[in-house]
Write a protein that holds these residues in place. Structure first.
Motif: not given
Ligand code: C2E
Ligand code: MG
Ligand code: MG
Ligand code: MG
Length: 279
Positions: A45, A59, A62-63, A78, A113, A175-176, A199, A232-233, A235, A254
């Protein structure tokens, strides 16, 4: 009567909890073979600088494409991988894959992350060093994202590892930010390069005066401390204008782009550069 009602509610709730536990158990089982079966991939992203609207990096997120369930959200799997320890090899795969993808892009950062569990595993610093070397990625182009949960327990040891990571030349972001209960105190314990405003605050700017005040305050805090702040987030254009006015330095959301597969990163770069020329 109240008792009868209470029991009813309990019985209604129970099968749902059972179902949740079953699903968790199944995911736990299926996760064990997922890495070997190549069921993971990364999406990327874009992150954009607010003063110049310049693309600064991506950033990696992971999927997991489950063979029968389809895409499972990282929010769901996770925590399970953290509990069964699989986040250590999975996180290593994420870092190595992200670094090697980013090495072929123009000079931009790749944010990855890190789970708190990875900090408790041995050899995190050596693993990061080896991932950078193997990919041929300059350390300055890697940014590691940690949440305050990583710092909660055993924070001395974690801070020491963060210093070692920083010593390699990589950047470290928090983060967060704002959702935990002691986010502020961590800013004193380690000189983070970036604060990422959660976000949940950005998403409620339109309806919550509290969110408005919180985003404003975090942005000023960042500017006083000389730390970059990412909203973050984002839109909508209204959210974008607001966080820019607050003094946030970058955005991710987004509005500028959803996470995209590695194959589409080149196109995302072109599109964002074109938008920038017009803007
Ligand atoms: P995060 O690190 O805070 O990542 C940002 C999340 O916000 C991502 O969700 C992203 O898709 C979402 N996001 C970004 N912009 C927007 C927006 O405008 N609107 C909305 N509604 N959402 C947005 P995602 O990909 O579902 O990941 C969720 C969380 O899962 C991540 O939060 C992170 O904490 C964790 N994660 C994802 N990939 C990894 C990884 O490779 N390793 C670890 N340890 N955690 C991961
Ligand atoms: Mg993150
Ligand atoms: Mg976040
Ligand atoms: Mg998160």
């Amino acid at each position: 009567q109240a008792k009868a009602k209470g029991r009813g509610a309990y019985q209604l709730f129970e099968p749902e909890m059972e179902e949740q536990a079953r699903s968790r158990h199944a995911l736990d089982h299926d996760l064990r073979g997922a890495l070997e079966a190549n069921e993971f991939h990364l999406v990327f992203q874009p992150q954009v600088r607010l003063d110049t609207t310049e693309l600064t990096g991506f950033e990696a997120l992971l999927r997991w494409k489950h063979p029968t369930r389809g895409l499972v959200s990282p929010a769901e799997f996770i925590p399970i991988a953290e509990e069964n320890g699989l986040i250590v090899p999975i996180g290593e795969w994420v870092l190595r894959t992200a670094c090697s993808s980013a090495a072929s892009w123009p000079d931009m950062t790749i944010a990855v992350n890190l789970s708190p569990v990875q900090f408790r595993s041995r050899g995190l610093v050596a693993m990061v060093t080896s991932a950078l070397a193997e990919a041929g990625l300059p350390p300055q182009r890697l940014e590691l994202e940690v949440t305050e949960t990583a710092l909660l327990d055993d924070s001395e040891a974690t801070i020491e590892i963060l210093h070692q990571l920083r010593g390699l030349g990589v950047r470290v972001s928090l983060d967060d930010f704002g959702v935990g209960y002691s986010s502020l105190s961590y800013l004193r314990k380690f000189p983070f390069d970036r604060i990422k405003i959660d976000r949940s605050f950005v998403g409620t700017l339109g309806e919550s005066p509290e969110s408005v005040a919180i985003v404003r305050t975090i942005a000023s805090l960042g500017s006083v401390l000389g730390v970059e702040t990412t909203a973050e987030g984002v839109e909508t254009i209204e959210q974008l204008d607001f966080v820019r006015e607050c003094g946030c330095t970058t955005v991710q959301g987004y509005y500028f782009g959803r996470p995209c597969p590695a194959a589409e990163v080149g196109r995302t770069i072109e599109t964002l550069n074109a938008v920038r020329r017009v803007a």
